[in-house]
Write a protein that holds these residues in place. Structure first.
Motif, PDB file in Angstrom:
ATOM      1  N   SER A 142      -9.722 -15.433  46.410  1.00 59.73           N
ATOM      2  CA  SER A 142     -10.383 -14.263  46.997  1.00 59.73           C
ATOM      3  C   SER A 142      -9.397 -13.206  47.478  1.00 59.73           C
ATOM      4  CB  SER A 142     -11.292 -14.688  48.158  1.00 59.73           C
ATOM      5  OG  SER A 142     -10.534 -15.200  49.232  1.00 59.73           O
ATOM      6  N   ASP A 143      -8.402 -13.594  48.259  1.00 60.79           N
ATOM      7  CA  ASP A 143      -7.456 -12.624  48.812  1.00 60.79           C
ATOM      8  C   ASP A 143      -6.731 -11.878  47.700  1.00 60.79           C
ATOM      9  OD1 ASP A 143      -5.984 -12.049  51.644  1.00 60.79           O
ATOM     10  OD2 ASP A 143      -4.515 -12.032  50.021  1.00 60.79           O
ATOM     11  N   ASN A 144      -6.196 -12.615  46.738  1.00 60.54           N
ATOM     12  CA  ASN A 144      -5.490 -11.966  45.629  1.00 60.54           C
ATOM     13  C   ASN A 144      -6.437 -11.143  44.757  1.00 60.54           C
ATOM     14  OD1 ASN A 144      -3.261 -13.225  46.613  1.00 60.54           O
ATOM     15  ND2 ASN A 144      -2.946 -14.596  44.883  1.00 60.54           N
ATOM     16  N   TYR A 145      -7.675 -11.574  44.654  1.00 59.26           N
ATOM     17  CA  TYR A 145      -8.681 -10.815  43.906  1.00 59.26           C
ATOM     18  C   TYR A 145      -8.881  -9.444  44.546  1.00 59.26           C
ATOM     19  CZ  TYR A 145     -13.265  -9.848  41.736  1.00 59.26           C
ATOM     20  OH  TYR A 145     -14.317  -9.286  41.051  1.00 59.26           O
ATOM     21  N   LEU A 146      -8.992  -9.424  45.873  1.00 60.63           N
ATOM     22  CA  LEU A 146      -9.201  -8.165  46.583  1.00 60.63           C
ATOM     23  C   LEU A 146      -7.941  -7.305  46.598  1.00 60.63           C
ATOM     24  CD1 LEU A 146     -11.324  -9.465  49.596  1.00 60.63           C
ATOM     25  CD2 LEU A 146     -12.129  -8.198  47.607  1.00 60.63           C
ATOM     26  N   ASP A 147      -6.760  -7.940  46.501  1.00 57.60           N
ATOM     27  CA  ASP A 147      -5.499  -7.192  46.493  1.00 57.60           C
ATOM     28  C   ASP A 147      -5.153  -6.634  45.112  1.00 57.60           C
ATOM     29  OD1 ASP A 147      -5.012  -7.474  49.162  1.00 57.60           O
ATOM     30  OD2 ASP A 147      -3.632  -9.160  48.966  1.00 57.60           O
ATOM     31  N   SER A 148      -5.773  -7.161  44.065  1.00 59.55           N
ATOM     32  CA  SER A 148      -5.388  -6.807  42.696  1.00 59.55           C
ATOM     33  C   SER A 148      -5.645  -5.334  42.392  1.00 59.55           C
ATOM     34  CB  SER A 148      -6.143  -7.676  41.692  1.00 59.55           C
ATOM     35  OG  SER A 148      -5.874  -7.262  40.370  1.00 59.55           O
ATOM     36  N   THR A 149      -4.704  -4.729  41.686  1.00 59.40           N
ATOM     37  CA  THR A 149      -4.883  -3.344  41.235  1.00 59.40           C
ATOM     38  C   THR A 149      -5.595  -3.285  39.890  1.00 59.40           C
ATOM     39  OG1 THR A 149      -2.676  -3.393  40.223  1.00 59.40           O
ATOM     40  CG2 THR A 149      -2.842  -2.547  42.474  1.00 59.40           C
ATOM     41  N   ASN A 150      -5.853  -4.429  39.264  1.00 56.55           N
ATOM     42  CA  ASN A 150      -6.494  -4.471  37.945  1.00 56.55           C
ATOM     43  C   ASN A 150      -8.010  -4.629  38.029  1.00 56.55           C
ATOM     44  OD1 ASN A 150      -3.964  -4.358  36.624  1.00 56.55           O
ATOM     45  ND2 ASN A 150      -3.687  -6.557  36.955  1.00 56.55           N
ATOM     46  N   ILE A 151      -8.535  -4.725  39.231  1.00 55.94           N
ATOM     47  CA  ILE A 151      -9.979  -4.898  39.410  1.00 55.94           C
ATOM     48  C   ILE A 151     -10.519  -3.667  40.124  1.00 55.94           C
ATOM     49  CG2 ILE A 151     -11.764  -6.335  40.483  1.00 55.94           C
ATOM     50  CD1 ILE A 151      -9.785  -8.685  40.275  1.00 55.94           C
ATOM     51  N   SER A 152     -11.617  -3.133  39.620  1.00 55.98           N
ATOM     52  CA  SER A 152     -12.159  -1.891  40.169  1.00 55.98           C
ATOM     53  C   SER A 152     -12.618  -2.071  41.610  1.00 55.98           C
ATOM     54  CB  SER A 152     -13.338  -1.399  39.322  1.00 55.98           C
ATOM     55  OG  SER A 152     -14.454  -2.246  39.498  1.00 55.98           O
ATOM     56  N   ARG A 153     -12.601  -0.974  42.330  1.00 57.91           N
ATOM     57  CA  ARG A 153     -13.049  -1.005  43.726  1.00 57.91           C
ATOM     58  C   ARG A 153     -14.515  -1.424  43.812  1.00 57.91           C
ATOM     59  NH1 ARG A 153     -11.494   0.811  48.617  1.00 57.91           N
ATOM     60  NH2 ARG A 153     -13.068   1.621  50.056  1.00 57.91           N
ATOM     61  N   GLU A 154     -15.334  -0.998  42.849  1.00 57.62           N
ATOM     62  CA  GLU A 154     -16.748  -1.340  42.852  1.00 57.62           C
ATOM     63  C   GLU A 154     -16.959  -2.852  42.741  1.00 57.62           C
ATOM     64  OE1 GLU A 154     -15.339   1.035  41.033  1.00 57.62           O
ATOM     65  OE2 GLU A 154     -16.107   2.704  42.259  1.00 57.62           O
ATOM     66  N   ARG A 155     -16.206  -3.487  41.822  1.00 54.29           N
ATOM     67  CA  ARG A 155     -16.315  -4.940  41.660  1.00 54.29           C
ATOM     68  C   ARG A 155     -15.833  -5.659  42.912  1.00 54.29           C
ATOM     69  NH1 ARG A 155     -13.337  -6.991  36.487  1.00 54.29           N
ATOM     70  NH2 ARG A 155     -13.928  -8.965  37.446  1.00 54.29           N
ATOM     71  N   LYS A 156     -14.768  -5.150  43.495  1.00 48.44           N
ATOM     72  CA  LYS A 156     -14.258  -5.771  44.715  1.00 48.44           C
ATOM     73  C   LYS A 156     -15.286  -5.695  45.834  1.00 48.44           C
ATOM     74  CE  LYS A 156      -9.356  -4.764  43.908  1.00 48.44           C
ATOM     75  NZ  LYS A 156      -8.188  -3.992  44.388  1.00 48.44           N
ATOM     76  N   LEU A 157     -15.899  -4.519  45.992  1.00 47.75           N
ATOM     77  CA  LEU A 157     -16.867  -4.351  47.067  1.00 47.75           C
ATOM     78  C   LEU A 157     -18.087  -5.237  46.855  1.00 47.75           C
ATOM     79  CD1 LEU A 157     -16.699  -0.477  47.603  1.00 47.75           C
ATOM     80  CD2 LEU A 157     -15.832  -2.268  49.131  1.00 47.75           C
ATOM     81  N   ALA A 158     -18.524  -5.348  45.596  1.00 46.09           N
ATOM     82  CA  ALA A 158     -19.679  -6.202  45.301  1.00 46.09           C
ATOM     83  C   ALA A 158     -19.365  -7.660  45.622  1.00 46.09           C
ATOM     84  CB  ALA A 158     -20.083  -6.050  43.836  1.00 46.09           C
TER      85      ALA A 158
END
Length: 469
Positions: free
Chosen positions: A183-199
């Motif tokens: 989870s933490d690295n998922y939220l820190d990743s620059t390769n995942i869109s902000r929308e996906r992170k927020l969802a």
């Protein structure tokens, strides 16, 4: 249901959590903000301080330690070549590696016998248990992610004796530590869109609140399974502070996502608050997952320790963060071409203040407390050694004698130790392949994913808790 091996301790924890009830502070966001303000006030009193007194090493003493370091390094590298061979050869190689470590730790690191015993008979075995459980649960988990998660597991296990418990690997420690790569690295990743992170972040928050949500994808499936590990050890009705602390680190992580966008308009004070909240709530959760409930003094210490570790990580990552565009207190000064000398003096002083807090805790051996104090100082010194361009020559000359190794030596050995095929990775893979770790007191990793997501799982937990009450 996996039950901690000491049933009497389990019952005492439940009783303690019920007795504390309303007497115990709630770790809501108001508490976090108050703790952030208190920690930053302490941090600010460290500004302008001279470099704290610490053991000093002459060039001759450093050269002796470097020789011992290289001798041990060559010996371990020689044993690591057996990592891909038969089981018997691999186990014998691991035995020899463990035998090398006390000599290395004594001469090169200057550790006493008690501290060496803590590392070889405490931290190393629980680290091996954690790594093997993680590999069997998710064979696709990278070595880098496993090492990162293991670092957090070691932090929690280091907290256990400070709270009066024995050091041991538990389901909750595994669950929380593996949430970092999931989870933490998922939220820190620059390769995942902000929308996906927020969802994902919103659904993750709901799951931490106790809602039984069906996972949307394999990533959520793994995250949900880790939360279930925590729930099985710490039932929500008896240990509400555990989940308050998890929601606090979740909120701090969401707030810190602004750092990934560069936060060019953020002031140094705002950046400091973000790092303080993220680090403080992280180790607060570590402490809650180590013991279930905390005194005010224990919570304050855990929070300040977390701030210290986060600032140490920010210092270590200053070069990478500058390239990535992540904003921290250190990248702000570095981008303005200001030397980091005074910030590091302040961090070293703050480290000593946190270490003074640990000495006041009634539990934990003096050797553990001294080992932690030394490790925090070494974290900062190694970060300085790896990034000399951000410091003045005068400051480097002042600080280097406080290091057991010369800064040039540390830079030269860093790639050899931590590179793509560095020694750390080779050794970790070797211990992962060992079959010696005792995992019988933990849930079976191979079937935990399916078991944790069964519809009747909440009912099983209620029945098991009822039998313990």
């Amino acid at each position: 249901m996996p039950i901690p091996p000491d049933d009497s301790r389990w019952n005492r924890l439940i009783a303690q959590s019920v007795i504390l009830g309303d007497m115990e502070r709630h770790y809501n966001w108001a508490w976090v903000e108050s703790s952030v303000s208190a920690a930053i006030a302490e941090w600010n009193t460290c500004a302008g301080s001279p470099t704290p007194n610490a053991p000093r090493f002459s060039g001759q003493e450093q050269a002796k330690k470097e020789k011992a370091y290289d001798n041990a390094l060559r010996a371990v590298e020689g044993e690591a070549k057996y990592s891909g061979r038969g089981c018997a050869e691999r186990k014998e190689a691991q035995r020899r590696i463990v035998a090398i470590f006390p000599r290395f730790a004594s001469v090169a690191l200057g550790l006493e016998d008690e501290a060496i015993h803590l590392l070889t008979d405490g931290f190393m075995p629980v680290g091996t248990q954690f790594a093997q459980w993680a590999k069997r649960f998710d064979p696709g988990l990278s070595i880098a992610d496993t090492i990162q998660a293991c670092r957090n597991a070691w932090t929690v296990c280091g907290i256990q004796p400070l709270l009066g418990d024995r050091m041991e690997m538990t389901p909750a420690i595994i669950g929380y530590s593996l949430l970092y790569p999931y989870s933490d690295n998922y939220l820190d990743s620059t390769n995942i869109s902000r929308e996906r992170k927020l969802a994902f972040s919103g659904r993750f928050r709901d799951r931490l609140c106790g809602l039984q949500l069906a996972p949307h994808d394999p990533h959520e499936t793994a995250v949900w399974a880790m939360v279930r590990l925590i729930e099985e050890q710490f039932p929500r009705q008896h240990f509400p502070r555990v989940y308050e602390s998890l929601l606090a680190i979740h909120q701090a992580q969401e707030n810190s996502m602004a750092q990934l966008k560069g936060a060019r308009t953020a002031s140094d004070a705002e950046l400091l608050r973000l790092s303080c909240a993220k680090g403080g709530t992280s180790v607060l959760a570590d402490a809650c997952l180590a013991h279930g409930s905390l005194s005010d003094a224990e919570a304050r210490f855990a929070f300040d320790w977390g701030m210290l570790l986060q600032l140490g990580d920010d210092l270590q990552d200053v070069q990478g963060d500058l390239k990535q565009g992540s904003a921290t207190l250190f990248t702000s000064s570095a981008a303005a071409e200001l030397p980091l000398d005074n910030l590091v003096r302040q961090l070293l002083t703050f480290s000593e203040r946190v270490a003074d807090q640990i000495d006041l805790l009634p539990h934990g051996e003096a050797s553990l407390k001294q080992l932690l104090r030394m490790s925090w100082r070494s974290l900062i010194l190694m970060a300085v050694a790896r990034s000399p361009r951000y410091f003045t020559p005068v400051f480097l000359a002042e600080l280097e004698p406080a290091s057991q190794f010369r800064f040039g030596f540390l830079r030269a050995r860093h790639k050899r130790l931590a590179g793509r095929r560095g020694l750390y990775k080779i050794l970790f893979e070797s211990f992962l392949d060992s079959s010696d770790a005792d995992l019988t007191h933990l849930p079976r990793p191979e079937n935990w994913l399916a078991l944790a997501l069964r519809p009747d799982c909440p009912d099983r937990i209620k029945k098991a808790v009822g039998s313990l009450a």
